[in-house]
Design an enzyme around this catalytic site. Structure first.
Site, short mmCIF file in Angstrom:
data_model
loop_
_atom_site.label_atom_id
_atom_site.label_comp_id
_atom_site.label_asym_id
_atom_site.label_seq_id
_atom_site.Cartn_x
_atom_site.Cartn_y
_atom_site.Cartn_z
N GLY A 24 44.20 36.15 19.81
CA GLY A 24 45.31 35.23 20.05
C GLY A 24 45.56 34.29 18.88
CB SER A 114 39.46 46.95 25.04
OG SER A 114 38.24 47.48 24.59
CB SER A 115 38.94 51.29 21.60
OG SER A 115 37.77 50.57 21.29
CB CYS A 116 35.63 49.84 25.95
SG CYS A 116 36.31 48.48 26.87
CE LYS A 147 41.13 43.34 28.14
NZ LYS A 147 42.22 42.38 27.82
CD1 TRP A 209 19.32 44.14 18.89
CD2 TRP A 209 21.08 44.07 20.29
NE1 TRP A 209 19.45 42.85 19.35
CE2 TRP A 209 20.51 42.78 20.20
CE3 TRP A 209 22.18 44.27 21.11
CZ2 TRP A 209 21.04 41.69 20.90
CZ3 TRP A 209 22.71 43.20 21.80
CH2 TRP A 209 22.14 41.91 21.70
P1 GDP Z 1 30.17 48.07 22.16
O1 GDP Z 1 31.03 48.52 21.02
O2 GDP Z 1 30.91 47.81 23.43
O3 GDP Z 1 28.99 48.99 22.37
O4 GDP Z 1 29.59 46.62 21.82
P2 GDP Z 1 28.69 45.94 20.69
O5 GDP Z 1 29.53 45.52 19.55
O6 GDP Z 1 27.94 44.86 21.40
O7 GDP Z 1 27.62 47.03 20.22
C1 GDP Z 1 27.94 48.08 19.34
C2 GDP Z 1 26.68 48.82 18.91
O8 GDP Z 1 25.93 48.01 17.98
C3 GDP Z 1 25.69 49.17 20.04
O9 GDP Z 1 25.15 50.45 19.75
C4 GDP Z 1 24.62 48.09 19.87
O10 GDP Z 1 23.36 48.47 20.38
C5 GDP Z 1 24.56 47.97 18.35
N1 GDP Z 1 23.95 46.73 17.86
C6 GDP Z 1 23.01 46.65 16.87
N2 GDP Z 1 22.60 45.41 16.69
C7 GDP Z 1 23.33 44.62 17.53
C8 GDP Z 1 23.37 43.23 17.79
O11 GDP Z 1 22.64 42.43 17.22
N3 GDP Z 1 24.27 42.80 18.73
C9 GDP Z 1 25.10 43.67 19.39
N4 GDP Z 1 25.97 43.18 20.28
N5 GDP Z 1 25.06 45.00 19.18
C10 GDP Z 1 24.19 45.48 18.27
#
Ligand code: GDP
Length: 315
Positions: A24, A114-116, A147, A209
């Site tokens: 926004g 959103s693309s999700c 969405k 992660w």
């Molecule tokens: P998504 O696109 O809905 O899955 O949302 P996110 O942006 O939270 O996560 C995208 C990918 O990045 C996933 O595979 C997460 O496990 C990975 N990832 C790696 N490190 C991080 C972190 O520190 N934070 C988040 N949010 N995701 C992480």
């Protein structure tokens, strides 16, 4: 060549719902270059989840056009821990805003999805037609269902009432105004924040992660805003349109790029106890490209700008 302009914002009252959010606020920045009156309202003064309040606000301010960029958003952990909020808040905001826009004679509305919304195992790059062809990614299903409802609201109000309501499906966004809250942030801001702190604290490791193999596409938010204004002026139709960058990157490679920009020189280590989410979600942006729109901000340039914004506003 650009598709012809079919809707003019000149002299119009244009309501940006969600003007404090990343999308926004970028739409507001972009609209400042148009000859229109921008309307916005603080969340504390108007809760879009309350129908009566939304109706009263529309009656008092009578917007001609609406960019619906308000919503409850967050990364994979926020979606997992607050699923009811992600479903309810987004449904209420969409329903109240779209229904009230119709009742108050709004000329044009653009809903941001959103693309999700696409199935977890959609064919890549994901075309608009993939919607509702398979099961959703469980980690963000409540958000995605809300969405999808927003897309269907625009589509059905057009079909039944002739409302010129359109929807755009952006890929993952980043840039100024992003949320850096540890735990709830999306991957790109989360890694900027963690890499920066690791550098400052002279840590030896940056934790990422999951497996590092999921791929994500990232669009600089000012490009999204430009696409939204472009669609408002040049698109009218029942189909939602993808807004993407056109290329994606593995999470492990993203972490390496971020470490480089931030200047973190330690090791990157994976935390496989954290979820991966969907393996890939690259959007097919052929339709928008055929209308003449393309993103302008290069990915590494966008990352540098995002890091600068973080240094000035968050760190
Ligand atoms: P998504 O696109 O809905 O899955 O949302 P996110 O942006 O939270 O996560 C995208 C990918 O990045 C996933 O595979 C997460 O496990 C990975 N990832 C790696 N490190 C991080 C972190 O520190 N934070 C988040 N949010 N995701 C992480």
């Amino acid at each position: 060549m650009n598709a012809p302009a079919i809707y003019s914002l000149k002299g119009k009252r244009v309501f940006v719902a969600g003007h404090r959010g990343m999308a926004g606020s970028a739409i507001v920045r972009r609209l400042e270059r148009e000859d229109c009156e921008i309307l916005s309202i603080e969340r504390a003064a108007l809760d879009l989840r309350r129908q009566g309040d939304v109706e009263a606000w529309f009656a008092a301010h009578r917007p001609h056009a609406v960019f619906l960029a308000a919503g409850t958003v967050g990364g994979i952990m926020a979606n997992a821990t607050r699923p009811a909020e992600f479903l309810t808040d987004n449904l209420l905001i969409e329903l109240n805003t779209i229904e009230t826009a119709y009742r108050s004679g709004v000329e044009k509305l653009l809903f941001l999805g959103s693309s999700c919304i696409y199935p977890k195992f959609a064919a890549q790059p994901i075309r608009e037609e993939e919607l509702l062809t398979g099961a959703l990614e469980p980690t963000n299903e409540p958000y995605a269902i809300a969405k999808i409802a927003g897309v269907k609201l625009c589509e059905t109000y057009r079909r039944q009432y002739g409302s010129d309501f359109i929807s755009a499906m952006p890929t993952n966004l980043f840039g100024p105004g992003d949320s850096y809250a540890p735990g709830s942030a999306h991957v790109l801001p989360a890694l900027i924040d963690r890499a920066h702190k690791a550098k400052i604290e002279a840590l030896s490791e940056l934790v990422v992660w999951g497996s590092g193999t999921p791929r994500r596409e990232f669009l600089y938010v000012d490009d999204l805003a430009d696409a939204c204004v472009f669609l408002m002026q040049r698109y009218s139709g029942p189909e939602h349109l993808n807004v993407g960058f056109g290329d994606d990157i593995a999470i492990a490679d993203l972490a390496a790029m971020i470490a480089n920009i931030v200047g973190f020189e330690g090791r990157i280590v994976l935390d496989p106890t954290k979820p991966d989410g969907t393996p890939r979600k690259l959007l097919d942006t052929g339709r928008l490209a055929a209308m003449g729109w393309r993103p302008k901000v290069d990915f590494s340039e966008g990352l540098s700008r995002a890091y600068r914004w973080y240094l000035d506003n968050v760190a």
